[in-house]
Design a protein around this motif. Structure first.
Motif, short mmCIF file in Angstrom:
data_model
loop_
_atom_site.label_atom_id
_atom_site.label_comp_id
_atom_site.label_asym_id
_atom_site.label_seq_id
_atom_site.Cartn_x
_atom_site.Cartn_y
_atom_site.Cartn_z
N TYR A 17 0.83 -1.21 0.00
CA TYR A 17 0.00 0.00 0.00
C TYR A 17 0.86 1.26 0.00
CZ TYR A 17 -3.67 -3.32 1.33
OH TYR A 17 -4.54 -4.38 1.37
N ALA A 18 1.94 1.23 0.78
CA ALA A 18 2.83 2.40 0.83
C ALA A 18 3.55 2.60 -0.50
CB ALA A 18 3.83 2.23 1.97
N ALA A 19 3.97 1.52 -1.13
CA ALA A 19 4.68 1.63 -2.41
C ALA A 19 3.78 2.20 -3.50
CB ALA A 19 5.21 0.26 -2.82
N HIS A 20 2.47 2.05 -3.34
CA HIS A 20 1.53 2.53 -4.35
C HIS A 20 0.84 3.83 -3.96
CE1 HIS A 20 2.19 -1.58 -5.73
NE2 HIS A 20 1.67 -1.21 -6.89
N GLY A 21 1.33 4.49 -2.90
CA GLY A 21 0.83 5.83 -2.64
C GLY A 21 0.52 6.19 -1.20
N ALA A 22 0.15 5.22 -0.36
CA ALA A 22 -0.27 5.56 1.00
C ALA A 22 0.92 6.01 1.84
CB ALA A 22 -0.94 4.35 1.65
N LYS A 23 0.72 7.05 2.62
CA LYS A 23 1.78 7.52 3.52
C LYS A 23 1.75 6.74 4.83
CE LYS A 23 1.83 12.17 1.55
NZ LYS A 23 0.88 11.83 0.46
N ILE A 24 0.57 6.32 5.25
CA ILE A 24 0.40 5.44 6.41
C ILE A 24 -0.47 4.28 5.97
CG2 ILE A 24 -0.71 5.19 8.66
CD1 ILE A 24 0.07 8.05 9.28
N ALA A 25 -0.01 3.06 6.24
CA ALA A 25 -0.78 1.87 5.91
C ALA A 25 -0.88 0.99 7.15
CB ALA A 25 -0.11 1.09 4.78
N CYS A 26 -2.09 0.57 7.45
CA CYS A 26 -2.32 -0.33 8.59
C CYS A 26 -3.16 -1.51 8.12
CB CYS A 26 -3.06 0.38 9.72
SG CYS A 26 -2.23 1.80 10.43
N VAL A 27 -2.97 -2.65 8.76
CA VAL A 27 -3.84 -3.80 8.58
C VAL A 27 -4.28 -4.26 9.97
CG1 VAL A 27 -4.09 -6.17 7.76
CG2 VAL A 27 -2.71 -4.53 6.45
N THR A 28 -5.59 -4.22 10.22
CA THR A 28 -6.10 -4.70 11.50
C THR A 28 -6.30 -6.21 11.42
OG1 THR A 28 -8.39 -4.25 10.81
CG2 THR A 28 -7.22 -2.49 11.98
N ALA A 29 -5.95 -6.89 12.50
CA ALA A 29 -5.98 -8.35 12.49
C ALA A 29 -6.62 -8.91 13.75
CB ALA A 29 -4.56 -8.91 12.32
N ALA A 30 -7.70 -8.28 14.20
CA ALA A 30 -8.51 -8.75 15.33
C ALA A 30 -7.63 -9.00 16.55
CB ALA A 30 -9.30 -9.99 14.91
N GLU A 31 -7.72 -10.21 17.11
CA GLU A 31 -7.00 -10.49 18.35
C GLU A 31 -5.49 -10.51 18.16
OE1 GLU A 31 -7.78 -14.44 16.38
OE2 GLU A 31 -8.94 -12.61 16.77
#
Length: 307
Positions: free
Chosen positions: A204-218
């Motif tokens: 995501y960052a390589a394609h434009g996002a300055k901050i990228a997060c992935v939520t993964a529940a527990e």
């Protein structure tokens, strides 16, 4: 026009939640152990979370003119948002979800999108985009999301955040060049990218996002600022229902970033906020107060690791 900290644009739904031992099979009737009727969706829940933390919050959403619409409208009115634009479409139904929640926290969802797809860029008052620090988008037609992103990038200083859960790979790649903050859940990552969470953040960052997060529940949240990859664990809570957890996370993290918190600290706070909402049925049934959040934050159970 009042200056906003964040403007949330997307669906607002009526959520009908039932606690069940297990979902019914075809032609089977079962008894639910608990019933909760509340609201869900990007504008309703992410916006309400941001508002509950004392952010200056705006929402834009689409409603029909049925009983569901009146229910959602009343919920939004109670939040006392600084800015609220509710587009009403006569003869249409609002978004509605039926959620069957098992006692182990798993869910079965049936979602009716309603009239959110009738919202178009031409209907929006563009002036509001010049009076907000952050714009958060989710659960709309991808073309509308693209139109808003382009306008904000070309004409304003607003920071664009995208709730990318349930976006296809094609639409993800279309929106990333305009995204400052891009946050899907791990199931969306698995379905669209077939990558690990850290690799997805880098993508995501390589394609434009300055901050990228992935939520993964527990398993917590993975976060990347283009330089450092963080993993922030989730607190140990007694999970009843995860409905709305993602929206609560988004509302909280945008509040934290808007207050100048570092990315790992913002994620840590937001993990706690979202996790505490999972202790009840529905995404807004319990709104964590500052005392409980601080208690969990200071408990020492949450770790921040650099990967």
């Amino acid at each position: 026009m009042k200056e906003l900290d964040c403007l949330f644009i997307g669906s607002s739904t009526k959520d009908i939640l039932m606690l069940v031992e297990a979902p019914p099979a075809s032609d089977q009737r079962i008894a639910a152990r608990q019933l909760e009727i509340t609201c869900g969706g990007v504008s309703a829940i992410a916006g309400a979370a941001h508002q509950s933390l004392h952010g200056v919050t705006g929402v834009i959403t689409a409603l029909g003119d049925d009983d569901t619409s009146h229910f959602v409208e009343a919920f939004l009115a109670r939040q006392n948002f600084a800015y609220a634009k509710l587009f009403t479409f006569p003869g249409q139904a609002s978004s509605t979800s039926l959620v069957q929640v098992e006692e182990n926290g798993k869910r079965c969802l049936s979602c009716y999108g309603g009239c959110i797809d009738r919202l178009t860029f031409d209907m929006l008052d563009k002036e509001v985009f010049h009076h907000t620090r952050y714009v958060h988008l989710g659960v709309m037609r991808p073309q509308l999301m693209l139109d808003i992103c382009r306008y904000c990038k070309e004409n304003t200083n607003a920071i664009v955040s995208i709730d990318s859960g349930n976006l296809s790979r094609e639409n993800t790649d279309m929106l990333l060049p305009y995204a400052d903050i891009f946050i899907p859940d791990n199931k969306t990552v698995e379905r669209t990218l077939h990558m690990s969470e850290p690799d997805a953040c880098r993508y995501y960052a390589a394609h434009g996002a300055k901050i990228a997060c992935v939520t993964a529940a527990e398993r917590g949240t993975y976060a990347y600022d283009g330089r450092t990859m963080y993993h922030v664990s989730a607190p140990a809570v007694k999970v009843l229902d995860t409905t709305g957890a993602g929206d609560n996370f988004h509302g909280a993290i945008l509040y934290c970033l808007g207050r100048g918190m570092s990315l790992p600290d913002a994620v840590k706070f937001s993990n706690v906020f979202a996790s505490l909402t999972c202790e009840s049925l529905g995404g807004h049934t319990v709104v964590p107060d500052a005392g409980r959040i601080e208690e969990v934050l200071n408990g020492g159970s949450i770790t921040v690791d650099i990967l």
